[in-house]
Design an enzyme around this catalytic site. Structure first.
Site, PDB file in Angstrom:
ATOM      1  N   GLY A  57      26.989   4.318  82.447  1.00 35.38           N
ATOM      2  CA  GLY A  57      26.643   3.609  81.216  1.00 35.38           C
ATOM      3  C   GLY A  57      25.870   4.522  80.293  1.00 35.38           C
ATOM      4  O   GLY A  57      25.314   5.525  80.740  1.00 35.38           O
ATOM      5  N   CYS A  84      26.738   7.473  88.540  1.00 36.20           N
ATOM      6  CA  CYS A  84      25.915   7.935  87.408  1.00 36.20           C
ATOM      7  C   CYS A  84      24.800   6.931  87.097  1.00 36.20           C
ATOM      8  O   CYS A  84      23.820   6.855  87.824  1.00 36.20           O
ATOM      9  CB  CYS A  84      26.816   8.219  86.203  1.00 36.20           C
ATOM     10  SG  CYS A  84      26.024   9.255  84.981  1.00 36.20           S
ATOM     11  N   TYR A  85      24.939   6.117  86.048  1.00 34.63           N
ATOM     12  CA  TYR A  85      23.919   5.100  85.766  1.00 34.63           C
ATOM     13  C   TYR A  85      23.708   4.223  87.002  1.00 34.63           C
ATOM     14  O   TYR A  85      22.586   3.836  87.325  1.00 34.63           O
ATOM     15  CB  TYR A  85      24.366   4.246  84.575  1.00 34.63           C
ATOM     16  CG  TYR A  85      23.343   3.226  84.121  1.00 34.63           C
ATOM     17  CD1 TYR A  85      22.424   3.536  83.139  1.00 34.63           C
ATOM     18  CD2 TYR A  85      23.306   1.956  84.693  1.00 34.63           C
ATOM     19  CE1 TYR A  85      21.477   2.603  82.729  1.00 34.63           C
ATOM     20  CE2 TYR A  85      22.370   1.015  84.293  1.00 34.63           C
ATOM     21  CZ  TYR A  85      21.453   1.338  83.308  1.00 34.63           C
ATOM     22  OH  TYR A  85      20.515   0.416  82.906  1.00 34.63           O
ATOM     23  N   HIS A 171      31.256  11.790  88.255  1.00 34.25           N
ATOM     24  CA  HIS A 171      32.244  10.724  88.012  1.00 34.25           C
ATOM     25  C   HIS A 171      33.503  10.951  88.845  1.00 34.25           C
ATOM     26  O   HIS A 171      34.396  11.693  88.426  1.00 34.25           O
ATOM     27  CB  HIS A 171      32.603  10.689  86.521  1.00 34.25           C
ATOM     28  CG  HIS A 171      31.486  10.162  85.682  1.00 34.25           C
ATOM     29  ND1 HIS A 171      31.327   8.825  85.400  1.00 34.25           N
ATOM     30  CD2 HIS A 171      30.437  10.793  85.099  1.00 34.25           C
ATOM     31  CE1 HIS A 171      30.245   8.652  84.669  1.00 34.25           C
ATOM     32  NE2 HIS A 171      29.687   9.834  84.477  1.00 34.25           N
ATOM     33  N   GLU A 173      35.894   9.002  89.149  1.00 29.70           N
ATOM     34  CA  GLU A 173      37.051   8.333  88.544  1.00 29.70           C
ATOM     35  C   GLU A 173      37.784   9.195  87.539  1.00 29.70           C
ATOM     36  O   GLU A 173      38.910   8.894  87.164  1.00 29.70           O
ATOM     37  CB  GLU A 173      36.613   7.008  87.885  1.00 29.70           C
ATOM     38  CG  GLU A 173      35.763   7.126  86.623  1.00 29.70           C
ATOM     39  CD  GLU A 173      34.270   7.335  86.873  1.00 29.70           C
ATOM     40  OE1 GLU A 173      33.913   7.855  87.951  1.00 29.70           O
ATOM     41  OE2 GLU A 173      33.466   7.010  85.973  1.00 29.70           O
ATOM     42  N   ASP A 229      55.868  -6.664  77.673  1.00 30.10           N
ATOM     43  CA  ASP A 229      55.060  -7.753  78.224  1.00 30.10           C
ATOM     44  C   ASP A 229      55.844  -9.064  78.290  1.00 30.10           C
ATOM     45  O   ASP A 229      55.901  -9.709  79.340  1.00 30.10           O
ATOM     46  CB  ASP A 229      53.778  -7.974  77.398  1.00 30.10           C
ATOM     47  CG  ASP A 229      52.943  -6.713  77.303  1.00 30.10           C
ATOM     48  OD1 ASP A 229      53.193  -5.783  78.098  1.00 30.10           O
ATOM     49  OD2 ASP A 229      52.057  -6.645  76.430  1.00 30.10           O
ATOM     50  N   LYS A 370      48.439  -2.361  81.567  1.00 32.91           N
ATOM     51  CA  LYS A 370      49.774  -2.101  81.010  1.00 32.91           C
ATOM     52  C   LYS A 370      50.658  -1.260  81.944  1.00 32.91           C
ATOM     53  O   LYS A 370      51.835  -1.556  82.129  1.00 32.91           O
ATOM     54  CB  LYS A 370      49.603  -1.349  79.678  1.00 32.91           C
ATOM     55  CG  LYS A 370      50.871  -1.186  78.892  1.00 32.91           C
ATOM     56  CD  LYS A 370      51.119  -2.394  78.051  1.00 32.91           C
ATOM     57  CE  LYS A 370      52.329  -2.256  77.173  1.00 32.91           C
ATOM     58  NZ  LYS A 370      52.470  -3.427  76.305  1.00 32.91           N
TER      59      LYS A 370
END
Ligand code: XMP
Length: 514
Positions: A57, A84-85, A171, A173, A229, A370
């Site tokens: 964050g 992290c945060y 991180h 990710e 979609d 998506k």
């Protein structure tokens, strides 16, 4: 198998990477949901998560009003990974100290291990990690141990000795942490002990079951646009309830070249979906006659669409549900602590319908991102042509003809646009492209063709890369492709003698020209 049984909860502290965490977790076969950092313990307990990830964050935990999650989560005995945060929050909660370090650490670093742990199975000393932080842990709390350090951070990873509570400064990710996905996998499978129940196939099975349960013998109405979609929604619901699904496909006259034929061929011809085709081209084009203001064009098209859709639907009698292609990012938007931000959904075509028509909404894709919708589409047997279709605005080509819309201009634009689609959208090499299309600028300029002077329209090419349409950058398409597109348009489309490439990014420009 119900993949909700092993949900991972991601608490969002405002990191730009939160959705990336979720996408990685799901790619690893585990279902997860993102919630604002401050959701209550009751809600968390009701989800019965198998693990909790605290995101990064932008704030500092040392600020008085820093975002905090409920303290209760640290007593749940559920594995926690703070990123992290998240790490700093864990440190602060358990009595460690945070240093507002003067030196920001941003970018590449190397990890070195101080202790073996299942979290880092398969990761080696010196592997690359990605840092992006200002504060850092200065003193770890009592009862914690250091698992790893980096060039600049003595506490790159820590763990509570008694519990499965982990914190990492970097991180995992992001793509730049080269073995980041392995670290997340380790957290999920070694620490949270999940089995990995989530997959496109398990999604389809469960979705079909749930739709049948919810809908019973009632009828469902679906506005089919041919976009990915609505196509996936229609195919999924059709699989669940067959002929009780009725799709309405409205030709508003501003669709792309051959769109009508393609949609009818696939949905009626190949998938045998109950489809009502409404050719309202004439109505739309006469309503748009002489209108130059793009907002007016949008309103005219939106209202007329709803009117026609309602008329058609009323002909079917006892409809109870309206199917909509809401995706997970829209769901997160609406529950996010960050407050409503302008999103592409504000343009949604069928928004506003259920209230007037008293239909209940059914949104079978509301759990998916998506890219997952595309995979599910493939699982359902949809062709690449549909699955990799780029987003296309509801008001269609009407906002890509600058100024007044008429048949002649539409015909020029359709032909030019089809060439762009051939060279970019239909080329698997360019699947990373968010949108690629042509715009007709009805400004005449001089050209020369053979021995003759021409005085014809300009076509602009808009080809952009983007994650979510909120920001976009013009695509660095190879010159040969641009060259081929330009030559083909000028040679094959009468009425065009000049092609230009739009090299503006969003912001400050937008993707559409309007
Ligand atoms: P802009 O032009 O605002 O577009 O950068 C962002 C994204 O939204 C799409 N878009 C629309 N989609 N109805 C839609 O369904 C609309 O009225 C509409 N206007 C823009 C646009 O194609 C881009 O992906």
């Amino acid at each position: 198998m119900d993949y909700h049984k092993e949900t991972i909860l991601i608490l969002d502290f405002g990191s730009q990477y939160t959705q990336l965490i979720a996408r990685k977790v799901r790619e690893l076969g585990v279902y997860c949901e993102i919630y604002p950092f401050n959701i209550g313990l009751d809600k968390i307990n009701s989800m019965d998560p198998k693990g909790i990830i605290l995101s990064g964050g932008p704030r500092s935990v040392t600020e008085a009003d820093a975002p905090q999650c409920t303290d209760g989560i640290f007593n749940l005995k559920i594995p926690i990974l703070g990123i992290c945060y998240g790490l700093q929050l864990i440190t602060k909660f358990f009595g460690g100290e945070i240093d507002k370090s003067l030196k920001r650490e941003y970018g590449k670093a190397h990890i070195f291990f101080d202790e073996d742990d299942g979290l880092f199975k398969g990761i080696k000393d010196g592997d690359i990690i990605w840092m992006s932080h200002q504060d850092r842990v200065f003193k770890i709390p009592e009862g914690f141990k250091i698992l790893a350090h980096s060039d600049n951070s003595p506490y790159a990873a820590i763990k509570k000795i008694e519990d499965k509570i982990y914190g990492v400064q970097f991180h995992p990710e992001v793509h730049h942490t080269t073995k980041g996905k392995q670290i997340l996998k380790n957290f999920l499978y070694n620490i949270c002990k999940v089995k990995g129940l989530f997959s496109p196939r398990s999604f389809v099975e469960l979705a079909v079951e749930r739709i049948r349960e919810e809908v019973g013998n009632s009828k469902v109405l679906c506005a089919l646009s041919g976009g990915v979609d609505s196509s996936v929604v229609a195919t999924l619901i059709n699989k669940a309830i067959g002929n009780n699904l009725i799709c309405v496909f409205v030709n508003n006259g501003v669709l792309r070249k051959n769109e009508v034929e393609e949609v009818l061929d696939i949905f009626e011809g190949k998938l045998h979906i109950n489809l009502k085709y409404v050719n309202a081209e004439e109505k739309f084009l006469s309503a748009l006659k002489g209108v130059t203001d793009p907002e007016k064009k949008r309103k005219i098209i939106g209202r007329l669409f709803i009117k026609i859709f309602e008329e058609e639907a009323s002909g079917f009698g006892d409809m109870k549900y309206l199917a909509q292609g809401t995706l997970y990012p829209d769901v997160i938007e609406s529950i996010s602590f960050k407050g409503p931000s302008a999103t592409i959904k504000s343009h949604h075509n069928v928004g506003g319908l259920p209230k007037k028509m008293k239909l209940k909404l059914i949104e079978p894709l509301r759990e998916l991102f998506k890219d997952e919708v595309r995979i599910v589409g493939k699982e359902l047997g949809l062709t690449d042509n549909i699955v990799y279709r780029q987003p296309f605005p509801g008001p269609g080509l009407a906002i890509r003809v600058i100024g007044a819309v008429n048949r002649e201009r539409l015909s020029i634009l359709k032909d030019a646009d089809s060439i762009v689609r051939d060279e970019v959208e239909r080329n698997a090499k360019f699947r990373h492209i968010w949108q690629s299309f042509a715009i007709l600028i009805p400004v005449k300029t001089v050209g020369v063709m053979g021995d003759e002077r021409t005085y014809a329209n300009v076509i602009a090419l808009r080809i952009v890369e983007s994650e979510d349409a909120m920001t976009a950058d013009w695509a660095k398409i190879p010159y040969e492709i641009l060259d081929k597109i330009a030559r083909r348009i000028i040679n094959e489309v009468p009425g065009v003698n000049r092609v230009v490439y739009d090299i503006s990014s969003k912001p400050p420009s937008t993707i559409e020209w309007e």
